[in-house]
Design an enzyme around this catalytic site. Sequence first.
Site, PDB file in Angstrom:
ATOM      1  CD  GLU A 616      -2.886   1.178   2.325  1.00  0.00           C
ATOM      2  OE1 GLU A 616      -3.740   2.093   2.371  1.00  0.00           O
ATOM      3  OE2 GLU A 616      -2.820   0.255   3.161  1.00  0.00           O
ATOM      4  CG  ASN A 674      -6.057   4.609   0.294  1.00  0.00           C
ATOM      5  OD1 ASN A 674      -6.985   3.900   0.634  1.00  0.00           O
ATOM      6  ND2 ASN A 674      -4.830   4.474   0.787  1.00  0.00           N
ATOM      7  CD  GLU A 706      -5.976   0.107  -0.248  1.00  0.00           C
ATOM      8  OE1 GLU A 706      -6.408   0.851   0.668  1.00  0.00           O
ATOM      9  OE2 GLU A 706      -5.027  -0.677  -0.108  1.00  0.00           O
ATOM     10  CG  ASP A 736      -9.401   1.159   2.928  1.00  0.00           C
ATOM     11  OD1 ASP A 736      -9.162   0.189   3.660  1.00  0.00           O
ATOM     12  OD2 ASP A 736      -8.801   2.251   3.009  1.00  0.00           O
ATOM     13  CD  GLU A 793      -7.415  -1.422   5.938  1.00  0.00           C
ATOM     14  OE1 GLU A 793      -6.808  -0.660   5.162  1.00  0.00           O
ATOM     15  OE2 GLU A 793      -8.563  -1.206   6.359  1.00  0.00           O
TER      16      GLU A 793
END
Length: 850
Positions: A616, A674, A706, A736, A793
Amino acid sequence: MSAFTVAVLLAALTTVAIGLSIGTDPGGVDVPAPARFAIVALLLGVAQLARLRFRIGTGTGTVSFTWGEAALIVGFYLVPSGWLPAAAAIGVGLAWTLLSIFSDPRTAPEIARVTASLTMAVAVAAVVTSTVSDPYAQPITPALAIALILGGLTYLLATAALATVTLTLRYGRPFGGTLLHAVRHKILMFVGNVLVGLATVTMLGHDPRWLLLLPPVLWLLQQTYGHWLRVEDERRAWQEFAQATRALNQLDEAGVAGAGVVGGLALFGADRVEVDVQRTDGRLWRYAADASGTLHRSELPVTTTVRGPERADDDASDQILVHRLAIGSTTVGALRIHLTASSLPGPRDRNALSAFGDALAAALHDAATHRELQHLTARAAHDSMHDPVTELLNRSALLAGGDAALHQLDHDHPVALLMLDIKGFKEVNDTLGNAAGDELLQCAARQLRERIRPGELLGRLGNDEFALLLTALAVPAPSQSTAAREPLDPSPTASAEWSSPTAAAMRRAREITAALAEPIEVAGVRMSVEGALGVVVAGAGTADMNELLRRANIAMSQAKEIGGSVAGYDSAKDAASTDQLALLAELRAALDTDDQLELALQPAVDLTTGAPTGVEALIRWRHPRRGRLTPVDFVRAVEGSELLAPFTRYVVDRALSVAADWAAHDIDVPISVNISARSLLDPQLPAEIGELLRRHQVPARRLVLEITETVVMSELEIIDEVLASLREMGVQLAVDDFGTGFSSLAFLTRVTVDELKVDRSFVVRMADSPRAAAIVRHTVHLGREMGLRVVAEGVETADQRATLAALGCAAAQGYHFFKPMPADKIVAVLRSLLDSAQAQVYPLRADGVS
């Protein structure tokens, strides 16, 4: 009367004269006086019958050109001068009576007037001629010729002057110009008349048999005069036609119709002209004028219609010409020409009517089109400045009008801006529908409009927000009663007295909120409108409308926060807002310098093999003044600004640049970025990401976008279309914070994704909360059933890792494995993880990696 008929009459007259002169001495003075008197009366009458008519001006009818001068010169020779007026009265009266009976109807008074005018002209000519010389029975001499010429000239001027007086009295024509116009066109015929008269007198004095040659000569002269007058008439007609059609070149209906009426009077010498105008709204207007030229306008009854093409000439007669005004099949009106009683329309008149009518129809159509265009332009201008729901000024018009009003005031003149937000507007829309919401806005706008005072400017900013600019604050003098009241400004800075501009503005705001609170009925439901109102007061020269709106918006937000209805602007509350603006400006500079923003990369690992399942990419900002900033410090501000698109491209570009380097190390791991909900509203996003993938030569499957929970809950078609385009390219999608929203499962039925990321809130509490553990377990099961990767996460402890493994979760990321690290260290970590997985050695932690 035709030229042939004139020639026959003149021939008969010449024969009679010859017969009377046979056997007499030259001069024929032995012919009995009564016969000579009759011959002179007959000559003067025939001279009137052999007339040529010519119209000398617009709407003034015609004047007659005759052989009167020639007959008068012969009469001077045949009878004493004193007899001529009587002969003229008899001959002219008889001739005009015949004309009235057979060709040109006249009333008895008109015949009497013409007879008296010509008799008077003959009498004046006789006096002038006899004063110079007595021509009775005298042979032609130079002196006698001069006397006869003077007599003829006097007759010409007298008849022209008397006719001009008539035209002046009847039509208002200027006397001098009309007289010169008539004489100028008669001068050629006058010269011929004088020569014919002198020649006839000469032949009578020598040998009357020469008079046999006179009729052909007279016929040729008559033809010559007629041709010349027709040429002049054609020239005049074309000139007037050009002037009349040129006058139609207007864009105003009244101007075009008036020009059509005047042009019709000029072209046809009509008694009256009417132009009916059919408007597009169905109304019918008539423009009319008589020969005096006075234009009248009237509206016809709605039942009146312009005649269609099959009935265009139903009103027509010998004295009325009618032409339907039309463009194609569209009728725009009618043109009606009322001719004089003595005028009969010929082919040329009808052709002229058709040509002029078509030009008039085109001009009226253009005027109507221009009027509609002006209406549309005015409507567009109105719509561009007014809100379509409330008819108040819109935002742009309010800003422009407010700035103009501020510029007209002194620099320190106090002004106030009130910004109103209607509470509960969304609930009205959601509960009663958008139509009820519009009705609520209209009621609020009506209540506000009814309370506008001079010096105030009201507008709708958009949605449920209104603004009111006060440029003439009413500041009452302080009193004991008002001083005892509570402070009207609830803000911490409210220390102004009742008589200050701020207090006056706050009082006005209270009045408005109180007025809005009066009960109203919307969609059958009785309710009260409550508003949050922000107030800012400043000098007219210290801020423009945009700045006043910004401050008023901050005050309005404060009113909402404190739960009150009115709040004043507090500069202390503005610091955070201005700091956000500064932050955005600094971020713009950071995007250009490319040395402040950097990526922090955090791997996710397979809980069974320890192999990396993805990385990420998280953005960090090394701010030169503020220090190290995380996305929490600036991303929210970016999402609400125009920097979102370039910021998103920047992050994706940096992430793909890092991922492109992994190929040289035989690392085939996807990288995640993201994406904001607003970014997915941009239809150009798939094309831009595709270009970045091609530039860095990274396969689309190695990029994972995401999607935040905000996107999952959205049902906008444009978001689904953008996500579908990204899927078609091969880009992977991950949800997410899965499980924190109410529509996550519904979203999975709309859009195909590749990965579910369990929110850290469930991971942290799953050891102590059976519900959290159940959510994780069901999410893992759902992912397995749908063939999706499930990544947990925020894993921070070994117990959390063990619990996830026991629940069947395949992958996880968090501080227990790796903290976010710089790009220059990620390759070594990924290589180590891959090598360890191949050797079936699984490291539980990798401390010390930052």
